[in-house]
Write a protein that holds these residues in place. Structure first.
Motif, short mmCIF file in Angstrom:
data_model
loop_
_atom_site.label_atom_id
_atom_site.label_comp_id
_atom_site.label_asym_id
_atom_site.label_seq_id
_atom_site.Cartn_x
_atom_site.Cartn_y
_atom_site.Cartn_z
N GLY A 72 49.75 -36.50 57.17
CA GLY A 72 50.16 -35.33 55.99
C GLY A 72 52.19 -34.82 56.11
N ILE A 73 52.20 -34.57 56.97
CA ILE A 73 53.64 -33.70 57.76
C ILE A 73 54.53 -35.11 57.48
CG2 ILE A 73 55.17 -33.00 59.89
CD1 ILE A 73 52.28 -31.62 60.68
N ASP A 74 54.55 -36.23 58.49
CA ASP A 74 55.27 -37.12 58.01
C ASP A 74 55.16 -37.38 56.73
OD1 ASP A 74 56.12 -37.87 60.62
OD2 ASP A 74 53.98 -39.45 60.29
N ILE A 75 54.30 -37.51 55.73
CA ILE A 75 54.96 -37.61 54.06
C ILE A 75 55.59 -36.38 53.45
CG2 ILE A 75 53.93 -37.67 51.83
CD1 ILE A 75 51.51 -38.64 53.50
N VAL A 76 55.64 -35.57 54.22
CA VAL A 76 56.81 -34.03 54.02
C VAL A 76 58.18 -34.82 54.45
CG1 VAL A 76 56.73 -31.62 53.80
CG2 VAL A 76 54.37 -32.68 53.75
N PHE A 77 57.70 -35.14 55.29
CA PHE A 77 59.38 -35.08 56.07
C PHE A 77 59.53 -36.26 54.94
CE2 PHE A 77 58.28 -32.43 59.70
CZ PHE A 77 59.87 -32.48 60.13
N LEU A 78 58.86 -37.13 55.04
CA LEU A 78 59.79 -38.44 54.69
C LEU A 78 60.28 -37.57 52.91
CD1 LEU A 78 60.18 -41.68 54.68
CD2 LEU A 78 58.61 -41.45 53.68
N LEU A 79 59.56 -37.28 51.80
CA LEU A 79 59.34 -36.96 50.79
C LEU A 79 61.02 -35.96 50.54
CD1 LEU A 79 55.97 -36.40 49.58
CD2 LEU A 79 57.96 -38.79 48.85
N ALA A 80 61.15 -35.20 51.49
CA ALA A 80 62.26 -34.57 51.93
C ALA A 80 63.63 -35.18 52.78
CB ALA A 80 62.24 -33.51 52.71
N ARG A 81 63.45 -36.01 53.09
CA ARG A 81 64.52 -36.96 53.37
C ARG A 81 64.72 -37.64 52.40
NH1 ARG A 81 61.56 -38.33 59.07
NH2 ARG A 81 62.26 -36.80 60.35
N TRP A 82 64.10 -38.53 51.85
CA TRP A 82 64.30 -38.92 50.00
C TRP A 82 65.32 -38.25 49.46
CZ3 TRP A 82 62.58 -39.02 46.02
CH2 TRP A 82 62.79 -39.24 44.67
N ALA A 83 64.73 -36.89 49.64
CA ALA A 83 65.73 -36.30 48.36
C ALA A 83 66.89 -35.94 48.46
CB ALA A 83 64.12 -34.55 47.63
N ALA A 84 66.95 -35.40 49.99
CA ALA A 84 67.78 -35.30 50.66
C ALA A 84 68.83 -36.47 51.10
CB ALA A 84 67.70 -34.62 51.31
N GLY A 85 68.15 -37.27 50.35
CA GLY A 85 69.18 -38.33 51.06
C GLY A 85 70.19 -38.68 52.04
N ALA A 86 68.60 -38.69 52.88
CA ALA A 86 69.28 -38.27 54.55
C ALA A 86 69.59 -40.03 55.38
CB ALA A 86 68.43 -37.75 55.30
N ASP A 87 69.76 -40.24 55.78
CA ASP A 87 70.19 -42.16 56.53
C ASP A 87 69.04 -42.29 58.09
OD1 ASP A 87 70.58 -44.11 57.23
OD2 ASP A 87 73.34 -43.75 58.22
N LEU A 88 67.97 -42.73 57.28
CA LEU A 88 66.66 -43.26 58.62
C LEU A 88 67.18 -44.46 59.20
CD1 LEU A 88 64.68 -42.79 56.37
CD2 LEU A 88 65.12 -41.24 57.79
N THR A 89 68.51 -45.19 59.24
CA THR A 89 69.41 -46.34 60.24
C THR A 89 69.08 -45.92 61.46
OG1 THR A 89 71.63 -45.80 59.96
CG2 THR A 89 70.11 -47.03 57.78
N ASP A 90 69.24 -45.04 62.18
CA ASP A 90 69.41 -44.46 63.90
C ASP A 90 67.70 -44.46 64.26
OD1 ASP A 90 71.69 -44.90 63.54
OD2 ASP A 90 72.31 -42.85 62.89
N GLY A 91 66.78 -43.96 63.24
CA GLY A 91 65.57 -43.74 63.67
C GLY A 91 64.18 -44.38 62.93
N HIS A 92 63.34 -43.74 62.95
CA HIS A 92 62.01 -44.29 62.79
C HIS A 92 61.62 -43.46 61.38
CE1 HIS A 92 59.87 -47.38 65.68
NE2 HIS A 92 61.26 -47.64 64.99
N PRO A 93 61.49 -43.91 60.28
CA PRO A 93 60.50 -43.21 59.46
C PRO A 93 59.45 -41.60 59.80
CG PRO A 93 60.51 -44.64 58.15
CD PRO A 93 61.10 -45.07 59.58
N PHE A 94 59.21 -42.51 60.40
CA PHE A 94 58.17 -41.20 60.36
C PHE A 94 57.85 -40.71 62.05
CE2 PHE A 94 57.22 -46.19 61.78
CZ PHE A 94 56.47 -46.38 62.52
#
Length: 430
Positions: A72-94
């Motif tokens: 659940g926490i990972d889903i919240v973080f993933l949605l927040a990063r998607w909404a903010a347009g954060a770059d995930l190329t330097d790590g895992h999204p979970f």
């Protein structure tokens, strides 16, 4: 008291590494770990594997709750990063959720548990955090080796490796011939070594939740000691590996672009300067050491686990050589290094009886002899491969044989099955 002392020593060690990393203008292991509470983690798989180690002390109901909270926490973080347009190329999204669950277990242990239950939960939290901290500590150690060791000893090891038939060059050509499929498969095995270790450790710790105690010895202990002592050898014997010293990845710092097509010439080796970025993390091969530890600890598991341990060892050895990360001499040293540490931990548990002291002394002597021969006899080893090659392998096999023989004697003997006593035949009453 032992757990408290280990915690204090570990904290002091992490703080010392943090200060050292800051001295070089980079964040240390503590900073990196705190960042992963919010920022994309370097390895989400490792964080979930660490959470799995923590959950060995929980009931099944608590485990399902912990997994649900982490996802659940990972889903919240993933949605927040998607909404903010954060770059995930330097790590895992979970993975953030798993780390938050581990921290939450620590808070619950302090605020909601008492006595032995509090201690057991804190041990589980410590086990999970130590696996994560070990990875971060290793990254910082690698940084320190690159900054403090401006010259490397690759020509010495490459020359000595002629005695073993230049296995890195041979396997490197084989892996290249398999194409991208073989390379990707080996790369996955190589990168997820810690996850494989957790699978074996989970089997060893499967009864902790019901017995409410940890077994005296398990894989995580060996893994952590290997990670603690190995980098110290890096500082004594800095080596970057054939793909850097003799391959295209070394750039203009490479001696020549020889790997994996052309073996190095047999000439008098010298120290060579290298950049301040590439880790000096070859001697001994810790990936070989950890894969050997997984193999040893999987021997008492079910057939699937034994086969998996064997596969992971073979695949790791192939990857370390085939990608040019290590010389064959590194692997020989890595096997001896692991068996010596494993023997020392088991001998410690048994009170350092004579057989344990002899086994550890033999392993330490062979490991020291290997390093000295690589440093001071490489030309002689390359000139007489039919003599020194078998000697290197026999030295390693002597440690393997001693370990197998001695630890077999340490195994508890099963009590004999009582046999029914023969009963006298009843006579016929006339």
């Amino acid at each position: 008291m032992l757990w408290a002392a280990a915690g204090v020593v570990t904290l002091a060690f992490l703080v010392a590494l943090e200060i050292t990393a800051r001295h070089y203008g980079l964040p240390g292991p503590v900073t990196y770990q705190v960042r992963e509470l919010v920022f994309p983690p370097k390895s989400g798989f490792l964080l979930y594997a660490s959470m799995a180690l923590t959950m060995v002390v929980l009931t099944w109901r608590e485990r399902f709750i912990a997994i649900g909270v982490a996802i659940g926490i990972d889903i919240v973080f993933l949605l927040a990063r998607w909404a903010a347009g954060a770059d995930l190329t330097d790590g895992h999204p979970f993975g953030n959720g798993a780390l938050w669950v581990i921290v939450g277990c620590a808070v619950i242990a302090v605020t909601r548990r008492t006595g032995r239950e509090r201690l057991l939960l804190l041990k589980g939290v410590g086990l999970g955090l130590l696996l994560v901290a070990g990875r971060k500590t290793g990254d910082t150690w690698l940084l320190i080796t690159s900054k403090t060791r401006p010259t490397v000893l690759d020509p010495y090891v490459a020359t000595a490796d002629h005695a073993l038939g230049n296995p890195s060059w041979v396997v490197g050509r084989i892996v290249r011939a398999t194409g991208t499929i073989g390379a990707h498969a080996l790369d996955y095995v190589y990168a997820q070594l810690a996850v494989a270790a957790v699978v074996v450790a989970m089997y060893q710790l499967r009864h902790v939740a019901t017995e409410r105690r940890f077994p005296r010895h398990h894989l995580v202990r060996t893994f952590l000691v290997i990670g603690l002592l190995g980098p110290a050898i890096y500082m004594i014997f800095p080596v970057v590996g054939p793909v850097f010293a003799y391959g295209a990845d070394g750039g203009h710092w490479a001696v020549a672009d020889l790997w994996p097509d052309t073996p190095t010439p047999i000439v008098g080796p010298q120290h060579i300067p290298f950049d301040e970025i590439t880790p000096r993390n070859c001697m001994p091969s810790l990936h070989t050491a950890w894969a050997t530890a997984i193999f040893v600890h999987s021997r008492k598991g079910p057939r699937f686990l034994r086969h998996a341990g064997t596969f992971w060892l073979i695949a790791t050895l192939t990857a370390t050589l085939g990608f040019g990360y290590h010389y064959g001499a590194d692997l020989v040293a890595g096997v001896v290094f692991t068996l010596t540490i494993e023997a020392a931990l088991r001998a410690f548990d048994r009170g350092w009886e004579r057989s344990g002291i002899q086994l550890v002394a033999h392993g330490a002597a062979v490991f020291t002899a290997l390093l000295l021969s690589y440093r001071f006899l490489p030309v002689q080893m390359a000139a007489h491969p039919w003599l020194f090659g078998p000697l290197l392998l026999l030295a390693m096999l002597s440690v393997v044989h001693g370990f197998v023989r001695t630890t077999a004697l340490w195994e508890p003997k099963a009590p004999p099955v009582p046999q029914p006593e023969p009963q006298p035949e009843l006579g016929v009453v006339p």
